[in-house]
Every structure is written in structure tokens, then in C-alpha cells.
Design a protein around this motif. Structure first.
Motif, PDB file in Angstrom:
ATOM      1  N   SER A 401       0.823  -1.210   0.000  1.00 34.76           N
ATOM      2  CA  SER A 401       0.000   0.000   0.000  1.00 34.76           C
ATOM      3  C   SER A 401       0.857   1.259   0.000  1.00 34.76           C
ATOM      4  N   THR A 404       2.363   1.571  -3.661  1.00 35.27           N
ATOM      5  CA  THR A 404       1.442   1.823  -4.777  1.00 35.27           C
ATOM      6  C   THR A 404       0.491   2.972  -4.512  1.00 35.27           C
ATOM      7  N   GLN A 406      -2.273   2.561  -3.098  1.00 36.90           N
ATOM      8  CA  GLN A 406      -3.602   1.974  -3.089  1.00 36.90           C
ATOM      9  C   GLN A 406      -4.035   1.694  -1.640  1.00 36.90           C
TER      10      GLN A 406
END
Length: 410
Positions: A401, A404, A406
Motif C-alpha cells: 500500500s 502503490t 492503493q
């Protein structure tokens, strides 16, 4: 005796001197006030007194020098004392008052002798990583793997870096991971500095900087280690990119007392030092030996060797003594913003109020995930192979996480 340093060897010497005084009183008072003089009591008074005064005067050096001598001498003395008590003491009640003390003396001597042999003949566990001076003492740091962000593992209360024997190698396959020993654990030096969460976080930051391990970091703390991760994030928010709280102890919102106690005159500190000396009699090795093997063999052996030492026992006692302060200090982190935060909670053995506290920890970030690991108890999340695999995956999810951008999957 406040003039005696609050160190295990010196305080053990004070206890031995106290026993010596007791036996001397038995010898003197029985001669003066009874028709059954117990002059033999001067023998244990002399032996224990000389041993106690040597420990007080010389400290650890005397213990190391006498480690091979005093256990057999004391055991032989205990056997001789039983014979003299049976011969010279007419009162059955009086005999049975003294027998438990003599038996305790014999048991301690056997335990100490066994511990001396085991500690001197056990194979040395090669230290992985390095020792880094953080200001007055050195901490052990071991980093493996490559990539960023760097994961920093915080073992639970009373545990050493070896406890992360399942987790560290698994995480190292994806990124750089560092595990360390807090003061007095594993290969790290003991320290007289109060080890509350703020001091531990400060020492960890110094350790990482001096070892040239730059951030950003993903902190993963198990149990009390979660308090230290939260405190680190509060003190150095710009250096923490993500966090994993592994069945973490919950912070406590309460006023923090101002100032720190003077350890030189702290009765609990002196009791901690005295209790830690029981490790020299083989008590901790016996307790550790009763536990099952759950870690990889090398990690298991290193962890058992560390747990058996008086330094480890004292640091553990002191850690629990500072638990209240550490919980209050960890409450300084009131938000983790939108940085990835993964909360793992053991599905077995938790108290009724544990789960709401874990939910509150997950609410620190808008990018969080909270998973309950069914069938796993508190310690399993670090030391059980299957449960530790779940922990490793949670850490890798946070690393992903961070890389990225995300959000974490719920």
C-alpha cells in the motif's frame, strides 16, 4: 539497605548477609538463653556472611569467580546442617522450623550449580547483525532483505528479536526488514535508563540513524511493541509511512505524571534487581524448558538462551513496571491520517473489552484494515508458524500500500 547498589549481585549479597545474621543470632541466643546451645550455627553464618560480603564489595566479579565454588560448598554445608540439627536440637517443632530453610539452601545450591555448568558449557549463539551505541549502551540490530520502505519489527513484552524468527525472513523476501533487541534483551546491553515508551522510541530512532537505516519505515509491533510503534509514530511522524499493530496493547488516555523517579532510591527497582537474580539459580531456565518449541530451531535456541539470563528477566520486570507510563505515552498519537494501518487481533483468549480497543486503534487511520485471526492466541501471532504467516502477509500488504498508494483491502 539503601547504601547497597540496586544491582542483582549486590542485593543478593545483602540477602545472604541477612541469612548469615539469622544463623549467628541462633548461635548466640541459644548459648545465652537455652540449655541446647547450637554452636554449629556459626558455620552457615560464616559461609553465608563471607559470600554475602564478597558480593556486596566486589559485585558481579565475585559472582563470576565463585560460580564454580559456592554451589558444592553450600550443598555440603546444607547436608551437614541437617545432621547437626537432628543431633543437637531436641525440640521437634524447632527442627521442623529449620528444615525448610536448609532444604531451600540445598535446592538453590543445586540450581545455581546446574546453571553455572549450563551457562559455561552451552554453545554460543552467533550474533546476527551488529551492535550500535545509542548513548551509554549498545543495541543489537539485524537487517535483511532489500527494498523500501524498511520494515522495523517490535517484539512483544519480555521478548527478544529471536521471537520474530518466522516473520522477519518472510517479510525480507519483499523488502528490507530490521529487527532489534531492546536494552537487556538478546544481544543488547542492559541500561539503567528508565525504559518507558518514549525512551524506547528515542533509542530506536537513534539506533536506526546511527546504523544508516533511513526511512520511511513501516513499524510492526506485537503486544507492548505496539505501544512503542505508536509512540515512535507520534514522535517522528514524518518518518513513518505505515504501521501494523499485532494484537497490540491499547493506549490509555490519562494525564502523564511529570518527571521521572530516581531509580537509586526506588524500592520497586531494588525488588526488580533482586528478583532477577533468581535466574542465576536456574529458575528461568527451568520455566523456559517447560514451554514447547514453536519457533525455527535457531531462533528457538537463541530465545531460550536469552530468557534464561538475569539481565533479560530484570528488563522484563522493568518493562511491565513501566507499562502504565508506556500506555499513556502511546496515546499521544491521535491520528495516523490516511497512511496504511493494519490491525491484527487474536481470535482466542482475549478479554471481553479487548475487541473495542482494537477497533479504536484501527480508527486512527482512514486507510486501515482490521482482521481477527481465528484460532490464534495472543502469542501465536508471532511464534506460531501458521499464525505468523498471517502477520507476515499483513506487513507485506502495508508495504504494498505504501509503494502503490492503493488503500488496504478490508
Amino acid at each position: 539497605m539503601p547504601f547497597i547498589p540496586a544491582e542483582p549481585s549486590e542485593l543478593t549479597g545483602a540477602v545472604l548477609s541477612g541469612f548469615a545474621l539469622g544463623w549467628a543470632m541462633l548461635g548466640v541466643l541459644s548459648v545465652r538463653f537455652t540449655d541446647q546451645p547450637q554452636r554449629w550455627a556459626w558455620a552457615p553464618a560464616t559461609v553465608l556472611g563471607l559470600g554475602g560480603l564478597s558480593l556486596i564489595a566486589v559485585g558481579q566479579g565475585a559472582h563470576d569467580a565463585l560460580g564454580w565454588v559456592w554451589p558444592p560448598v553450600t550443598f555440603a554445608l546444607a547436608v551437614w546442617m541437617v545432621a547437626r540439627i537432628r543431633r543437637d536440637m531436641g525440640s521437634r517443632f524447632a527442627r521442623w522450623l529449620l528444615y525448610p530453610v536448609v532444604v531451600l539452601l540445598a535446592v538453590v545450591s543445586v540450581g545455581a550449580g546446574t546453571e553455572t555448568v549450563r551457562s559455561r558449557t552451552a554453545p554460543d549463539h552467533a550474533m546476527p547483525g551488529q551492535l550500535v551505541d545509542v548513548g551509554g549502551h549498545r543495541l543489537h540490530l539485524h537487517c535483511t532483505g532489500s527494498g523500501r520502505p524498511t520494515v522495523v519489527l517490535e517484539p512483544g513484552a519480555g521478548m527478544s528479536s529471536s521471537t520474530m524468527g518466522w516473520i522477519a525472513p518472510a517479510v525480507a523476501r519483499d523488502t528490507r526488514v530490521c529487527v532489534y533487541d531492546r536494552a537487556g534483551r538478546g544481544w543488547s546491553d542492559p541500561t539503567d535508563t528508565t525504559q518507558d515508551a518514549i525512551q524506547i522510541a528515542t533509542d530506536l530512532h537513534t539506533l536506526l540513524q546511527r546504523a544508516n537505516v533511513p526511512g520511511p519505515y513501516v513499524l510492526a509491533g506485537h503486544s507492548f511493541g505496539g505501544l512503542y510503534a505508536l509512540t515512535f509514530a507520534a514522535q517522528y511522524p514524518g518518518e513513518v509511512a505505515g504501521m501494523v499493530l499485532i494484537d497490540s496493547t491499547a493506549p490509555v488516555s490519562a494525564p502523564t505524571p511529570t518527571g521521572r523517579p530516581d531509580r537509586s532510591y526506588d524500592p520497586m527497582d531494588r525488588l526488580s534487581a533482586l528478583l532477577s537474580s533468581t535466574a542465576r539459580f536456574g529458575l528461568m531456565r527451568l520455566i523456559v524448558g517447560l514451554s514447547g518449541d514453536t519457533l525455527p530451531p535457531d531462533s528457538e535456541d537463541a530465545e531460550r538462551a536469552s530468557l534464561a539470563t538475569s539481565e533479560h528477566l530484570r528488563s522484563t520486570i522493568d518493562e511491565y513496571r513501566q507499562g502504565g507510563s508506556s500506555a499513556r505515552e502511546a496515546s499521544a498519537l491521535t491520528t495516523f491520517d490516511d497512511r496504511p494501518l493494519f490491525v491484527l487481533t487474536a481470535g482466542e483468549g482475549s478479554s471481553p473489552g479487548w475487541m473495542p480497543k482494537q477497533d479504536k486503534l484501527a480508527a486512527l487511520s482512514t486507510n486501515s484494515a482490521h482482521h481477527v485471526v481465528e484460532g490464534a492466541a495472543h502469542a501465536d501471532l508471532a511464534v506460531d508458524e501458521r499464525a505468523a504467516a498471517t502477520t507476515s502477509q499483513a506487513i507485506r500488504d502495508v508495504v504494498s500500500s505504501v509503494r502503490t498508494g492503493q488503500p488496504l483491502k478490508q
